[in-house]
Design a protein around this motif. Structure first.
Motif, PDB file in Angstrom:
ATOM      1  N   ASP A   1       1.107  -1.467  -0.117  1.00 41.43           N
ATOM      2  CA  ASP A   1       0.006   0.000   0.321  1.00 41.43           C
ATOM      3  C   ASP A   1       1.193   1.214   0.185  1.00 41.43           C
ATOM      4  OD1 ASP A   1       1.368   0.311   2.283  1.00 41.43           O
ATOM      5  OD2 ASP A   1      -0.635   0.195   3.774  1.00 41.43           O
ATOM      6  N   LYS A   2       2.285   0.933   0.166  1.00 41.46           N
ATOM      7  CA  LYS A   2       2.628   1.946   0.020  1.00 41.46           C
ATOM      8  C   LYS A   2       3.242   3.326   1.406  1.00 41.46           C
ATOM      9  CE  LYS A   2       3.528   2.089  -5.369  1.00 41.46           C
ATOM     10  NZ  LYS A   2       3.632   0.956  -4.824  1.00 41.46           N
ATOM     11  N   ARG A   3       2.632   2.737   1.380  1.00 46.70           N
ATOM     12  CA  ARG A   3       2.678   3.565   2.974  1.00 46.70           C
ATOM     13  C   ARG A   3       3.607   3.176   3.997  1.00 46.70           C
ATOM     14  NH1 ARG A   3      -3.190   3.762   5.873  1.00 46.70           N
ATOM     15  NH2 ARG A   3      -1.941   1.969   6.612  1.00 46.70           N
ATOM     16  N   THR A   4       4.572   3.993   4.828  1.00 44.75           N
ATOM     17  CA  THR A   4       5.609   3.946   5.355  1.00 44.75           C
ATOM     18  C   THR A   4       5.570   3.527   6.804  1.00 44.75           C
ATOM     19  OG1 THR A   4       5.866   6.177   5.506  1.00 44.75           O
ATOM     20  CG2 THR A   4       7.875   4.825   4.074  1.00 44.75           C
ATOM     21  N   ALA A   5       4.275   4.702   6.990  1.00 42.58           N
ATOM     22  CA  ALA A   5       3.331   4.690   8.834  1.00 42.58           C
ATOM     23  C   ALA A   5       2.123   3.357   8.443  1.00 42.58           C
ATOM     24  CB  ALA A   5       2.598   5.721   8.890  1.00 42.58           C
ATOM     25  N   ARG A   6       2.927   2.369   9.232  1.00 41.02           N
ATOM     26  CA  ARG A   6       2.303   1.511   9.348  1.00 41.02           C
ATOM     27  C   ARG A   6       0.736   1.399  10.504  1.00 41.02           C
ATOM     28  NH1 ARG A   6       1.990  -0.264   4.757  1.00 41.02           N
ATOM     29  NH2 ARG A   6       1.251  -2.145   5.886  1.00 41.02           N
ATOM     30  N   ASN A   7      -0.026   0.452  10.739  1.00 40.10           N
ATOM     31  CA  ASN A   7      -1.091   0.783  12.301  1.00 40.10           C
ATOM     32  C   ASN A   7      -0.411  -0.410  12.932  1.00 40.10           C
ATOM     33  OD1 ASN A   7      -3.380   2.196  11.065  1.00 40.10           O
ATOM     34  ND2 ASN A   7      -3.859   0.456   9.566  1.00 40.10           N
ATOM     35  N   PRO A   8      -0.673  -0.260  13.820  1.00 40.08           N
ATOM     36  CA  PRO A   8      -0.308  -1.119  15.192  1.00 40.08           C
ATOM     37  C   PRO A   8      -0.713  -2.153  14.666  1.00 40.08           C
ATOM     38  CG  PRO A   8      -1.061   0.919  15.806  1.00 40.08           C
ATOM     39  CD  PRO A   8      -1.368   1.209  14.839  1.00 40.08           C
ATOM     40  N   VAL A   9      -0.636  -3.099  15.271  1.00 40.20           N
ATOM     41  CA  VAL A   9      -0.984  -4.506  15.443  1.00 40.20           C
ATOM     42  C   VAL A   9      -1.986  -4.926  16.216  1.00 40.20           C
ATOM     43  CG1 VAL A   9       0.061  -7.074  15.717  1.00 40.20           C
ATOM     44  CG2 VAL A   9       1.645  -5.155  14.855  1.00 40.20           C
ATOM     45  N   GLU A  10      -2.982  -5.839  15.543  1.00 39.80           N
ATOM     46  CA  GLU A  10      -3.765  -5.636  16.791  1.00 39.80           C
ATOM     47  C   GLU A  10      -4.436  -5.917  18.026  1.00 39.80           C
ATOM     48  OE1 GLU A  10      -8.035  -7.595  15.870  1.00 39.80           O
ATOM     49  OE2 GLU A  10      -6.707  -7.423  14.122  1.00 39.80           O
ATOM     50  N   GLY A  11      -4.287  -5.326  18.556  1.00 37.95           N
ATOM     51  CA  GLY A  11      -4.458  -5.206  20.440  1.00 37.95           C
ATOM     52  C   GLY A  11      -3.675  -4.757  20.825  1.00 37.95           C
ATOM     53  N   THR A  12      -2.732  -3.739  20.324  1.00 35.81           N
ATOM     54  CA  THR A  12      -1.563  -3.305  20.650  1.00 35.81           C
ATOM     55  C   THR A  12      -2.082  -2.473  21.876  1.00 35.81           C
ATOM     56  OG1 THR A  12       0.032  -3.339  18.122  1.00 35.81           O
ATOM     57  CG2 THR A  12       0.232  -1.274  20.391  1.00 35.81           C
ATOM     58  N   ILE A  13      -1.571  -1.900  22.739  1.00 35.47           N
ATOM     59  CA  ILE A  13      -2.376  -1.514  23.942  1.00 35.47           C
ATOM     60  C   ILE A  13      -1.037  -0.287  24.399  1.00 35.47           C
ATOM     61  CG2 ILE A  13      -2.686  -1.624  26.241  1.00 35.47           C
ATOM     62  CD1 ILE A  13      -3.933  -4.013  25.453  1.00 35.47           C
ATOM     63  N   ALA A  14      -1.440   0.880  24.906  1.00 40.31           N
ATOM     64  CA  ALA A  14      -0.268   1.625  24.507  1.00 40.31           C
ATOM     65  C   ALA A  14       0.342   1.801  26.043  1.00 40.31           C
ATOM     66  CB  ALA A  14      -0.190   3.057  24.849  1.00 40.31           C
ATOM     67  N   ARG A  15       1.678   2.112  26.341  1.00 39.25           N
ATOM     68  CA  ARG A  15       2.471   1.217  27.632  1.00 39.25           C
ATOM     69  C   ARG A  15       1.605   2.284  28.661  1.00 39.25           C
ATOM     70  NH1 ARG A  15       8.354   0.809  30.046  1.00 39.25           N
ATOM     71  NH2 ARG A  15       8.740  -0.214  28.217  1.00 39.25           N
ATOM     72  N   GLY A  16       1.280   2.059  29.686  1.00 39.69           N
ATOM     73  CA  GLY A  16       0.425   2.667  30.836  1.00 39.69           C
ATOM     74  C   GLY A  16      -0.830   2.419  30.893  1.00 39.69           C
ATOM     75  N   ASN A  17      -1.709   1.672  29.207  1.00 43.02           N
ATOM     76  CA  ASN A  17      -2.302   2.246  29.218  1.00 43.02           C
ATOM     77  C   ASN A  17      -3.076   0.454  28.995  1.00 43.02           C
ATOM     78  OD1 ASN A  17      -3.166   4.572  28.915  1.00 43.02           O
ATOM     79  ND2 ASN A  17      -3.354   4.572  26.968  1.00 43.02           N
ATOM     80  N   LEU A  18      -2.397  -0.653  29.946  1.00 42.50           N
ATOM     81  CA  LEU A  18      -3.174  -1.813  30.069  1.00 42.50           C
ATOM     82  C   LEU A  18      -4.146  -1.896  31.001  1.00 42.50           C
ATOM     83  CD1 LEU A  18      -3.075  -4.906  29.183  1.00 42.50           C
ATOM     84  CD2 LEU A  18      -1.859  -4.961  30.610  1.00 42.50           C
ATOM     85  N   ARG A  19      -5.617  -2.487  30.728  1.00 43.70           N
ATOM     86  CA  ARG A  19      -6.767  -2.122  31.132  1.00 43.70           C
ATOM     87  C   ARG A  19      -7.607  -2.943  31.653  1.00 43.70           C
ATOM     88  NH1 ARG A  19     -10.318   3.813  31.878  1.00 43.70           N
ATOM     89  NH2 ARG A  19      -7.990   4.507  32.174  1.00 43.70           N
ATOM     90  N   ALA A  20      -6.526  -4.166  32.212  1.00 37.49           N
ATOM     91  CA  ALA A  20      -7.291  -5.353  32.353  1.00 37.49           C
ATOM     92  C   ALA A  20      -7.941  -6.353  33.160  1.00 37.49           C
ATOM     93  CB  ALA A  20      -6.109  -6.365  32.122  1.00 37.49           C
ATOM     94  N   ASP A  21      -8.198  -5.421  34.047  1.00 37.04           N
ATOM     95  CA  ASP A  21      -8.927  -5.915  35.619  1.00 37.04           C
ATOM     96  C   ASP A  21     -10.794  -4.739  35.693  1.00 37.04           C
ATOM     97  OD1 ASP A  21      -9.971  -6.233  37.964  1.00 37.04           O
ATOM     98  OD2 ASP A  21      -8.854  -5.093  38.914  1.00 37.04           O
ATOM     99  N   ASP A  22     -11.298  -5.733  34.522  1.00 39.34           N
ATOM    100  CA  ASP A  22     -13.138  -4.841  34.373  1.00 39.34           C
ATOM    101  C   ASP A  22     -13.147  -4.434  35.424  1.00 39.34           C
ATOM    102  OD1 ASP A  22     -12.415  -5.976  31.281  1.00 39.34           O
ATOM    103  OD2 ASP A  22     -13.220  -8.082  32.161  1.00 39.34           O
ATOM    104  N   HIS A  23     -13.328  -5.992  36.763  1.00 38.95           N
ATOM    105  CA  HIS A  23     -13.527  -4.403  37.732  1.00 38.95           C
ATOM    106  C   HIS A  23     -13.124  -3.526  38.173  1.00 38.95           C
ATOM    107  CE1 HIS A  23     -14.969  -5.992  42.626  1.00 38.95           C
ATOM    108  NE2 HIS A  23     -15.469  -5.479  41.686  1.00 38.95           N
TER     109      HIS A  23
END
Ligand code: HEC
Length: 200
Positions: free
Chosen positions: A46-68
């Motif tokens: 697609d000739k784009r150098t900027a790639r989308n992050p891999v699906e499921g990528t989470i920014a550092r500090g933004n992991l919200r694994a605790d649903d409760h």
């Protein structure tokens, strides 16, 4: 005198060589192989150098694994428990935050008759009291959910109140509910006499 002059010139020449070599070195760093923003790529289809992050990528500090903790739900159902221990400190924090963010409409005892509700006139919907049986029976996750996502005409507070503070407020709502619906049996036996006598 003559040899001195010669020495100075050769020193000058040496300096010049040093400066140009170093500058050239710096130039190399500037020109190292890399893509500029939005540059065309010959590598990707697609000739784009900027790639989308891999699906499921989470920014550092933004992991919200605790649903409760983050959604107020456990297995998709409104939580009936708190995600962390409710200490006196938590309740005091909840009381303070409630006073700032909720009491203007809900009143400091939570009967829905705060200053804004009193002055809002007929155009404003009266907030529901926290002291109905229906509200007492509400799982505590409901209060967290209302603050997080808003409810009817009440807007969300997720931008203004942190996750832990929302839980602290929810805990304080339980305190308010109990304050209006307690019997003498709820008072520890050792304290009852003092309460009846009105002693300090
Ligand atoms: C600007 C006024 C206002 C403020 C501030 C406000 N509320 Fe409300 N709240 C309302 C109104 C109005 C309703 C009724 C909304 C409706 O039924 O459409 C409501 C409803 C509720 C309900 C009832 C939901 C139900 O099950 O019926 C809860 C719980 C609640 N608010 C909690 C809070 C908490 C906690 C805060 C502070 C973080 C807060 N509110 C701040 C106006 C406010």
């Amino acid at each position: 005198m003559k040899s001195n002059q010669y020495q100075l010139t050769s020193l000058g020449l040496l300096c010049l060589i040093c400066v140009t070599t170093l500058a050239a070195c710096r130039q190399d760093m500037h020109d190292q192989p890399k893509y500029e923003p939005y540059e065309v790529s010959s590598f990707f289809d697609d000739k784009r150098t900027a790639r989308n992050p891999v699906e499921g990528t989470i920014a550092r500090g933004n992991l919200r694994a605790d649903d409760h903790l983050y959604t107020g739900k456990v297995n998709g159902e409104l939580a009936t428990t708190f995600p962390f221990e409710v200490t006196r400190e938590v309740l005091e924090r909840g009381q303070e935050r409630f006073g700032i963010y909720c009491a203007p409409c809900h009143s400091s005892i939570g009967d829905g008759n705060g200053m804004i509700a009193q002055r809002g006139g007929s155009s404003m919907k009266q907030p529901a009291t926290y002291h109905s049986q229906q509200m007492r029976d509400m799982p505590v996750g409901h209060f967290f959910d209302v603050m997080t996502n808003g409810f009817g005409s009440m807007y969300s507070y997720s931008e203004r109140i942190s996750v832990r503070d929302r839980w602290a407020i929810a805990a304080y709502i339980r305190v308010l509910q109990m304050s209006q619906n307690a019997s003498i049996e709820d008072v520890p036996a050792a304290q009852r006499q003092r309460l009846i006598m009105g002693e300090q």
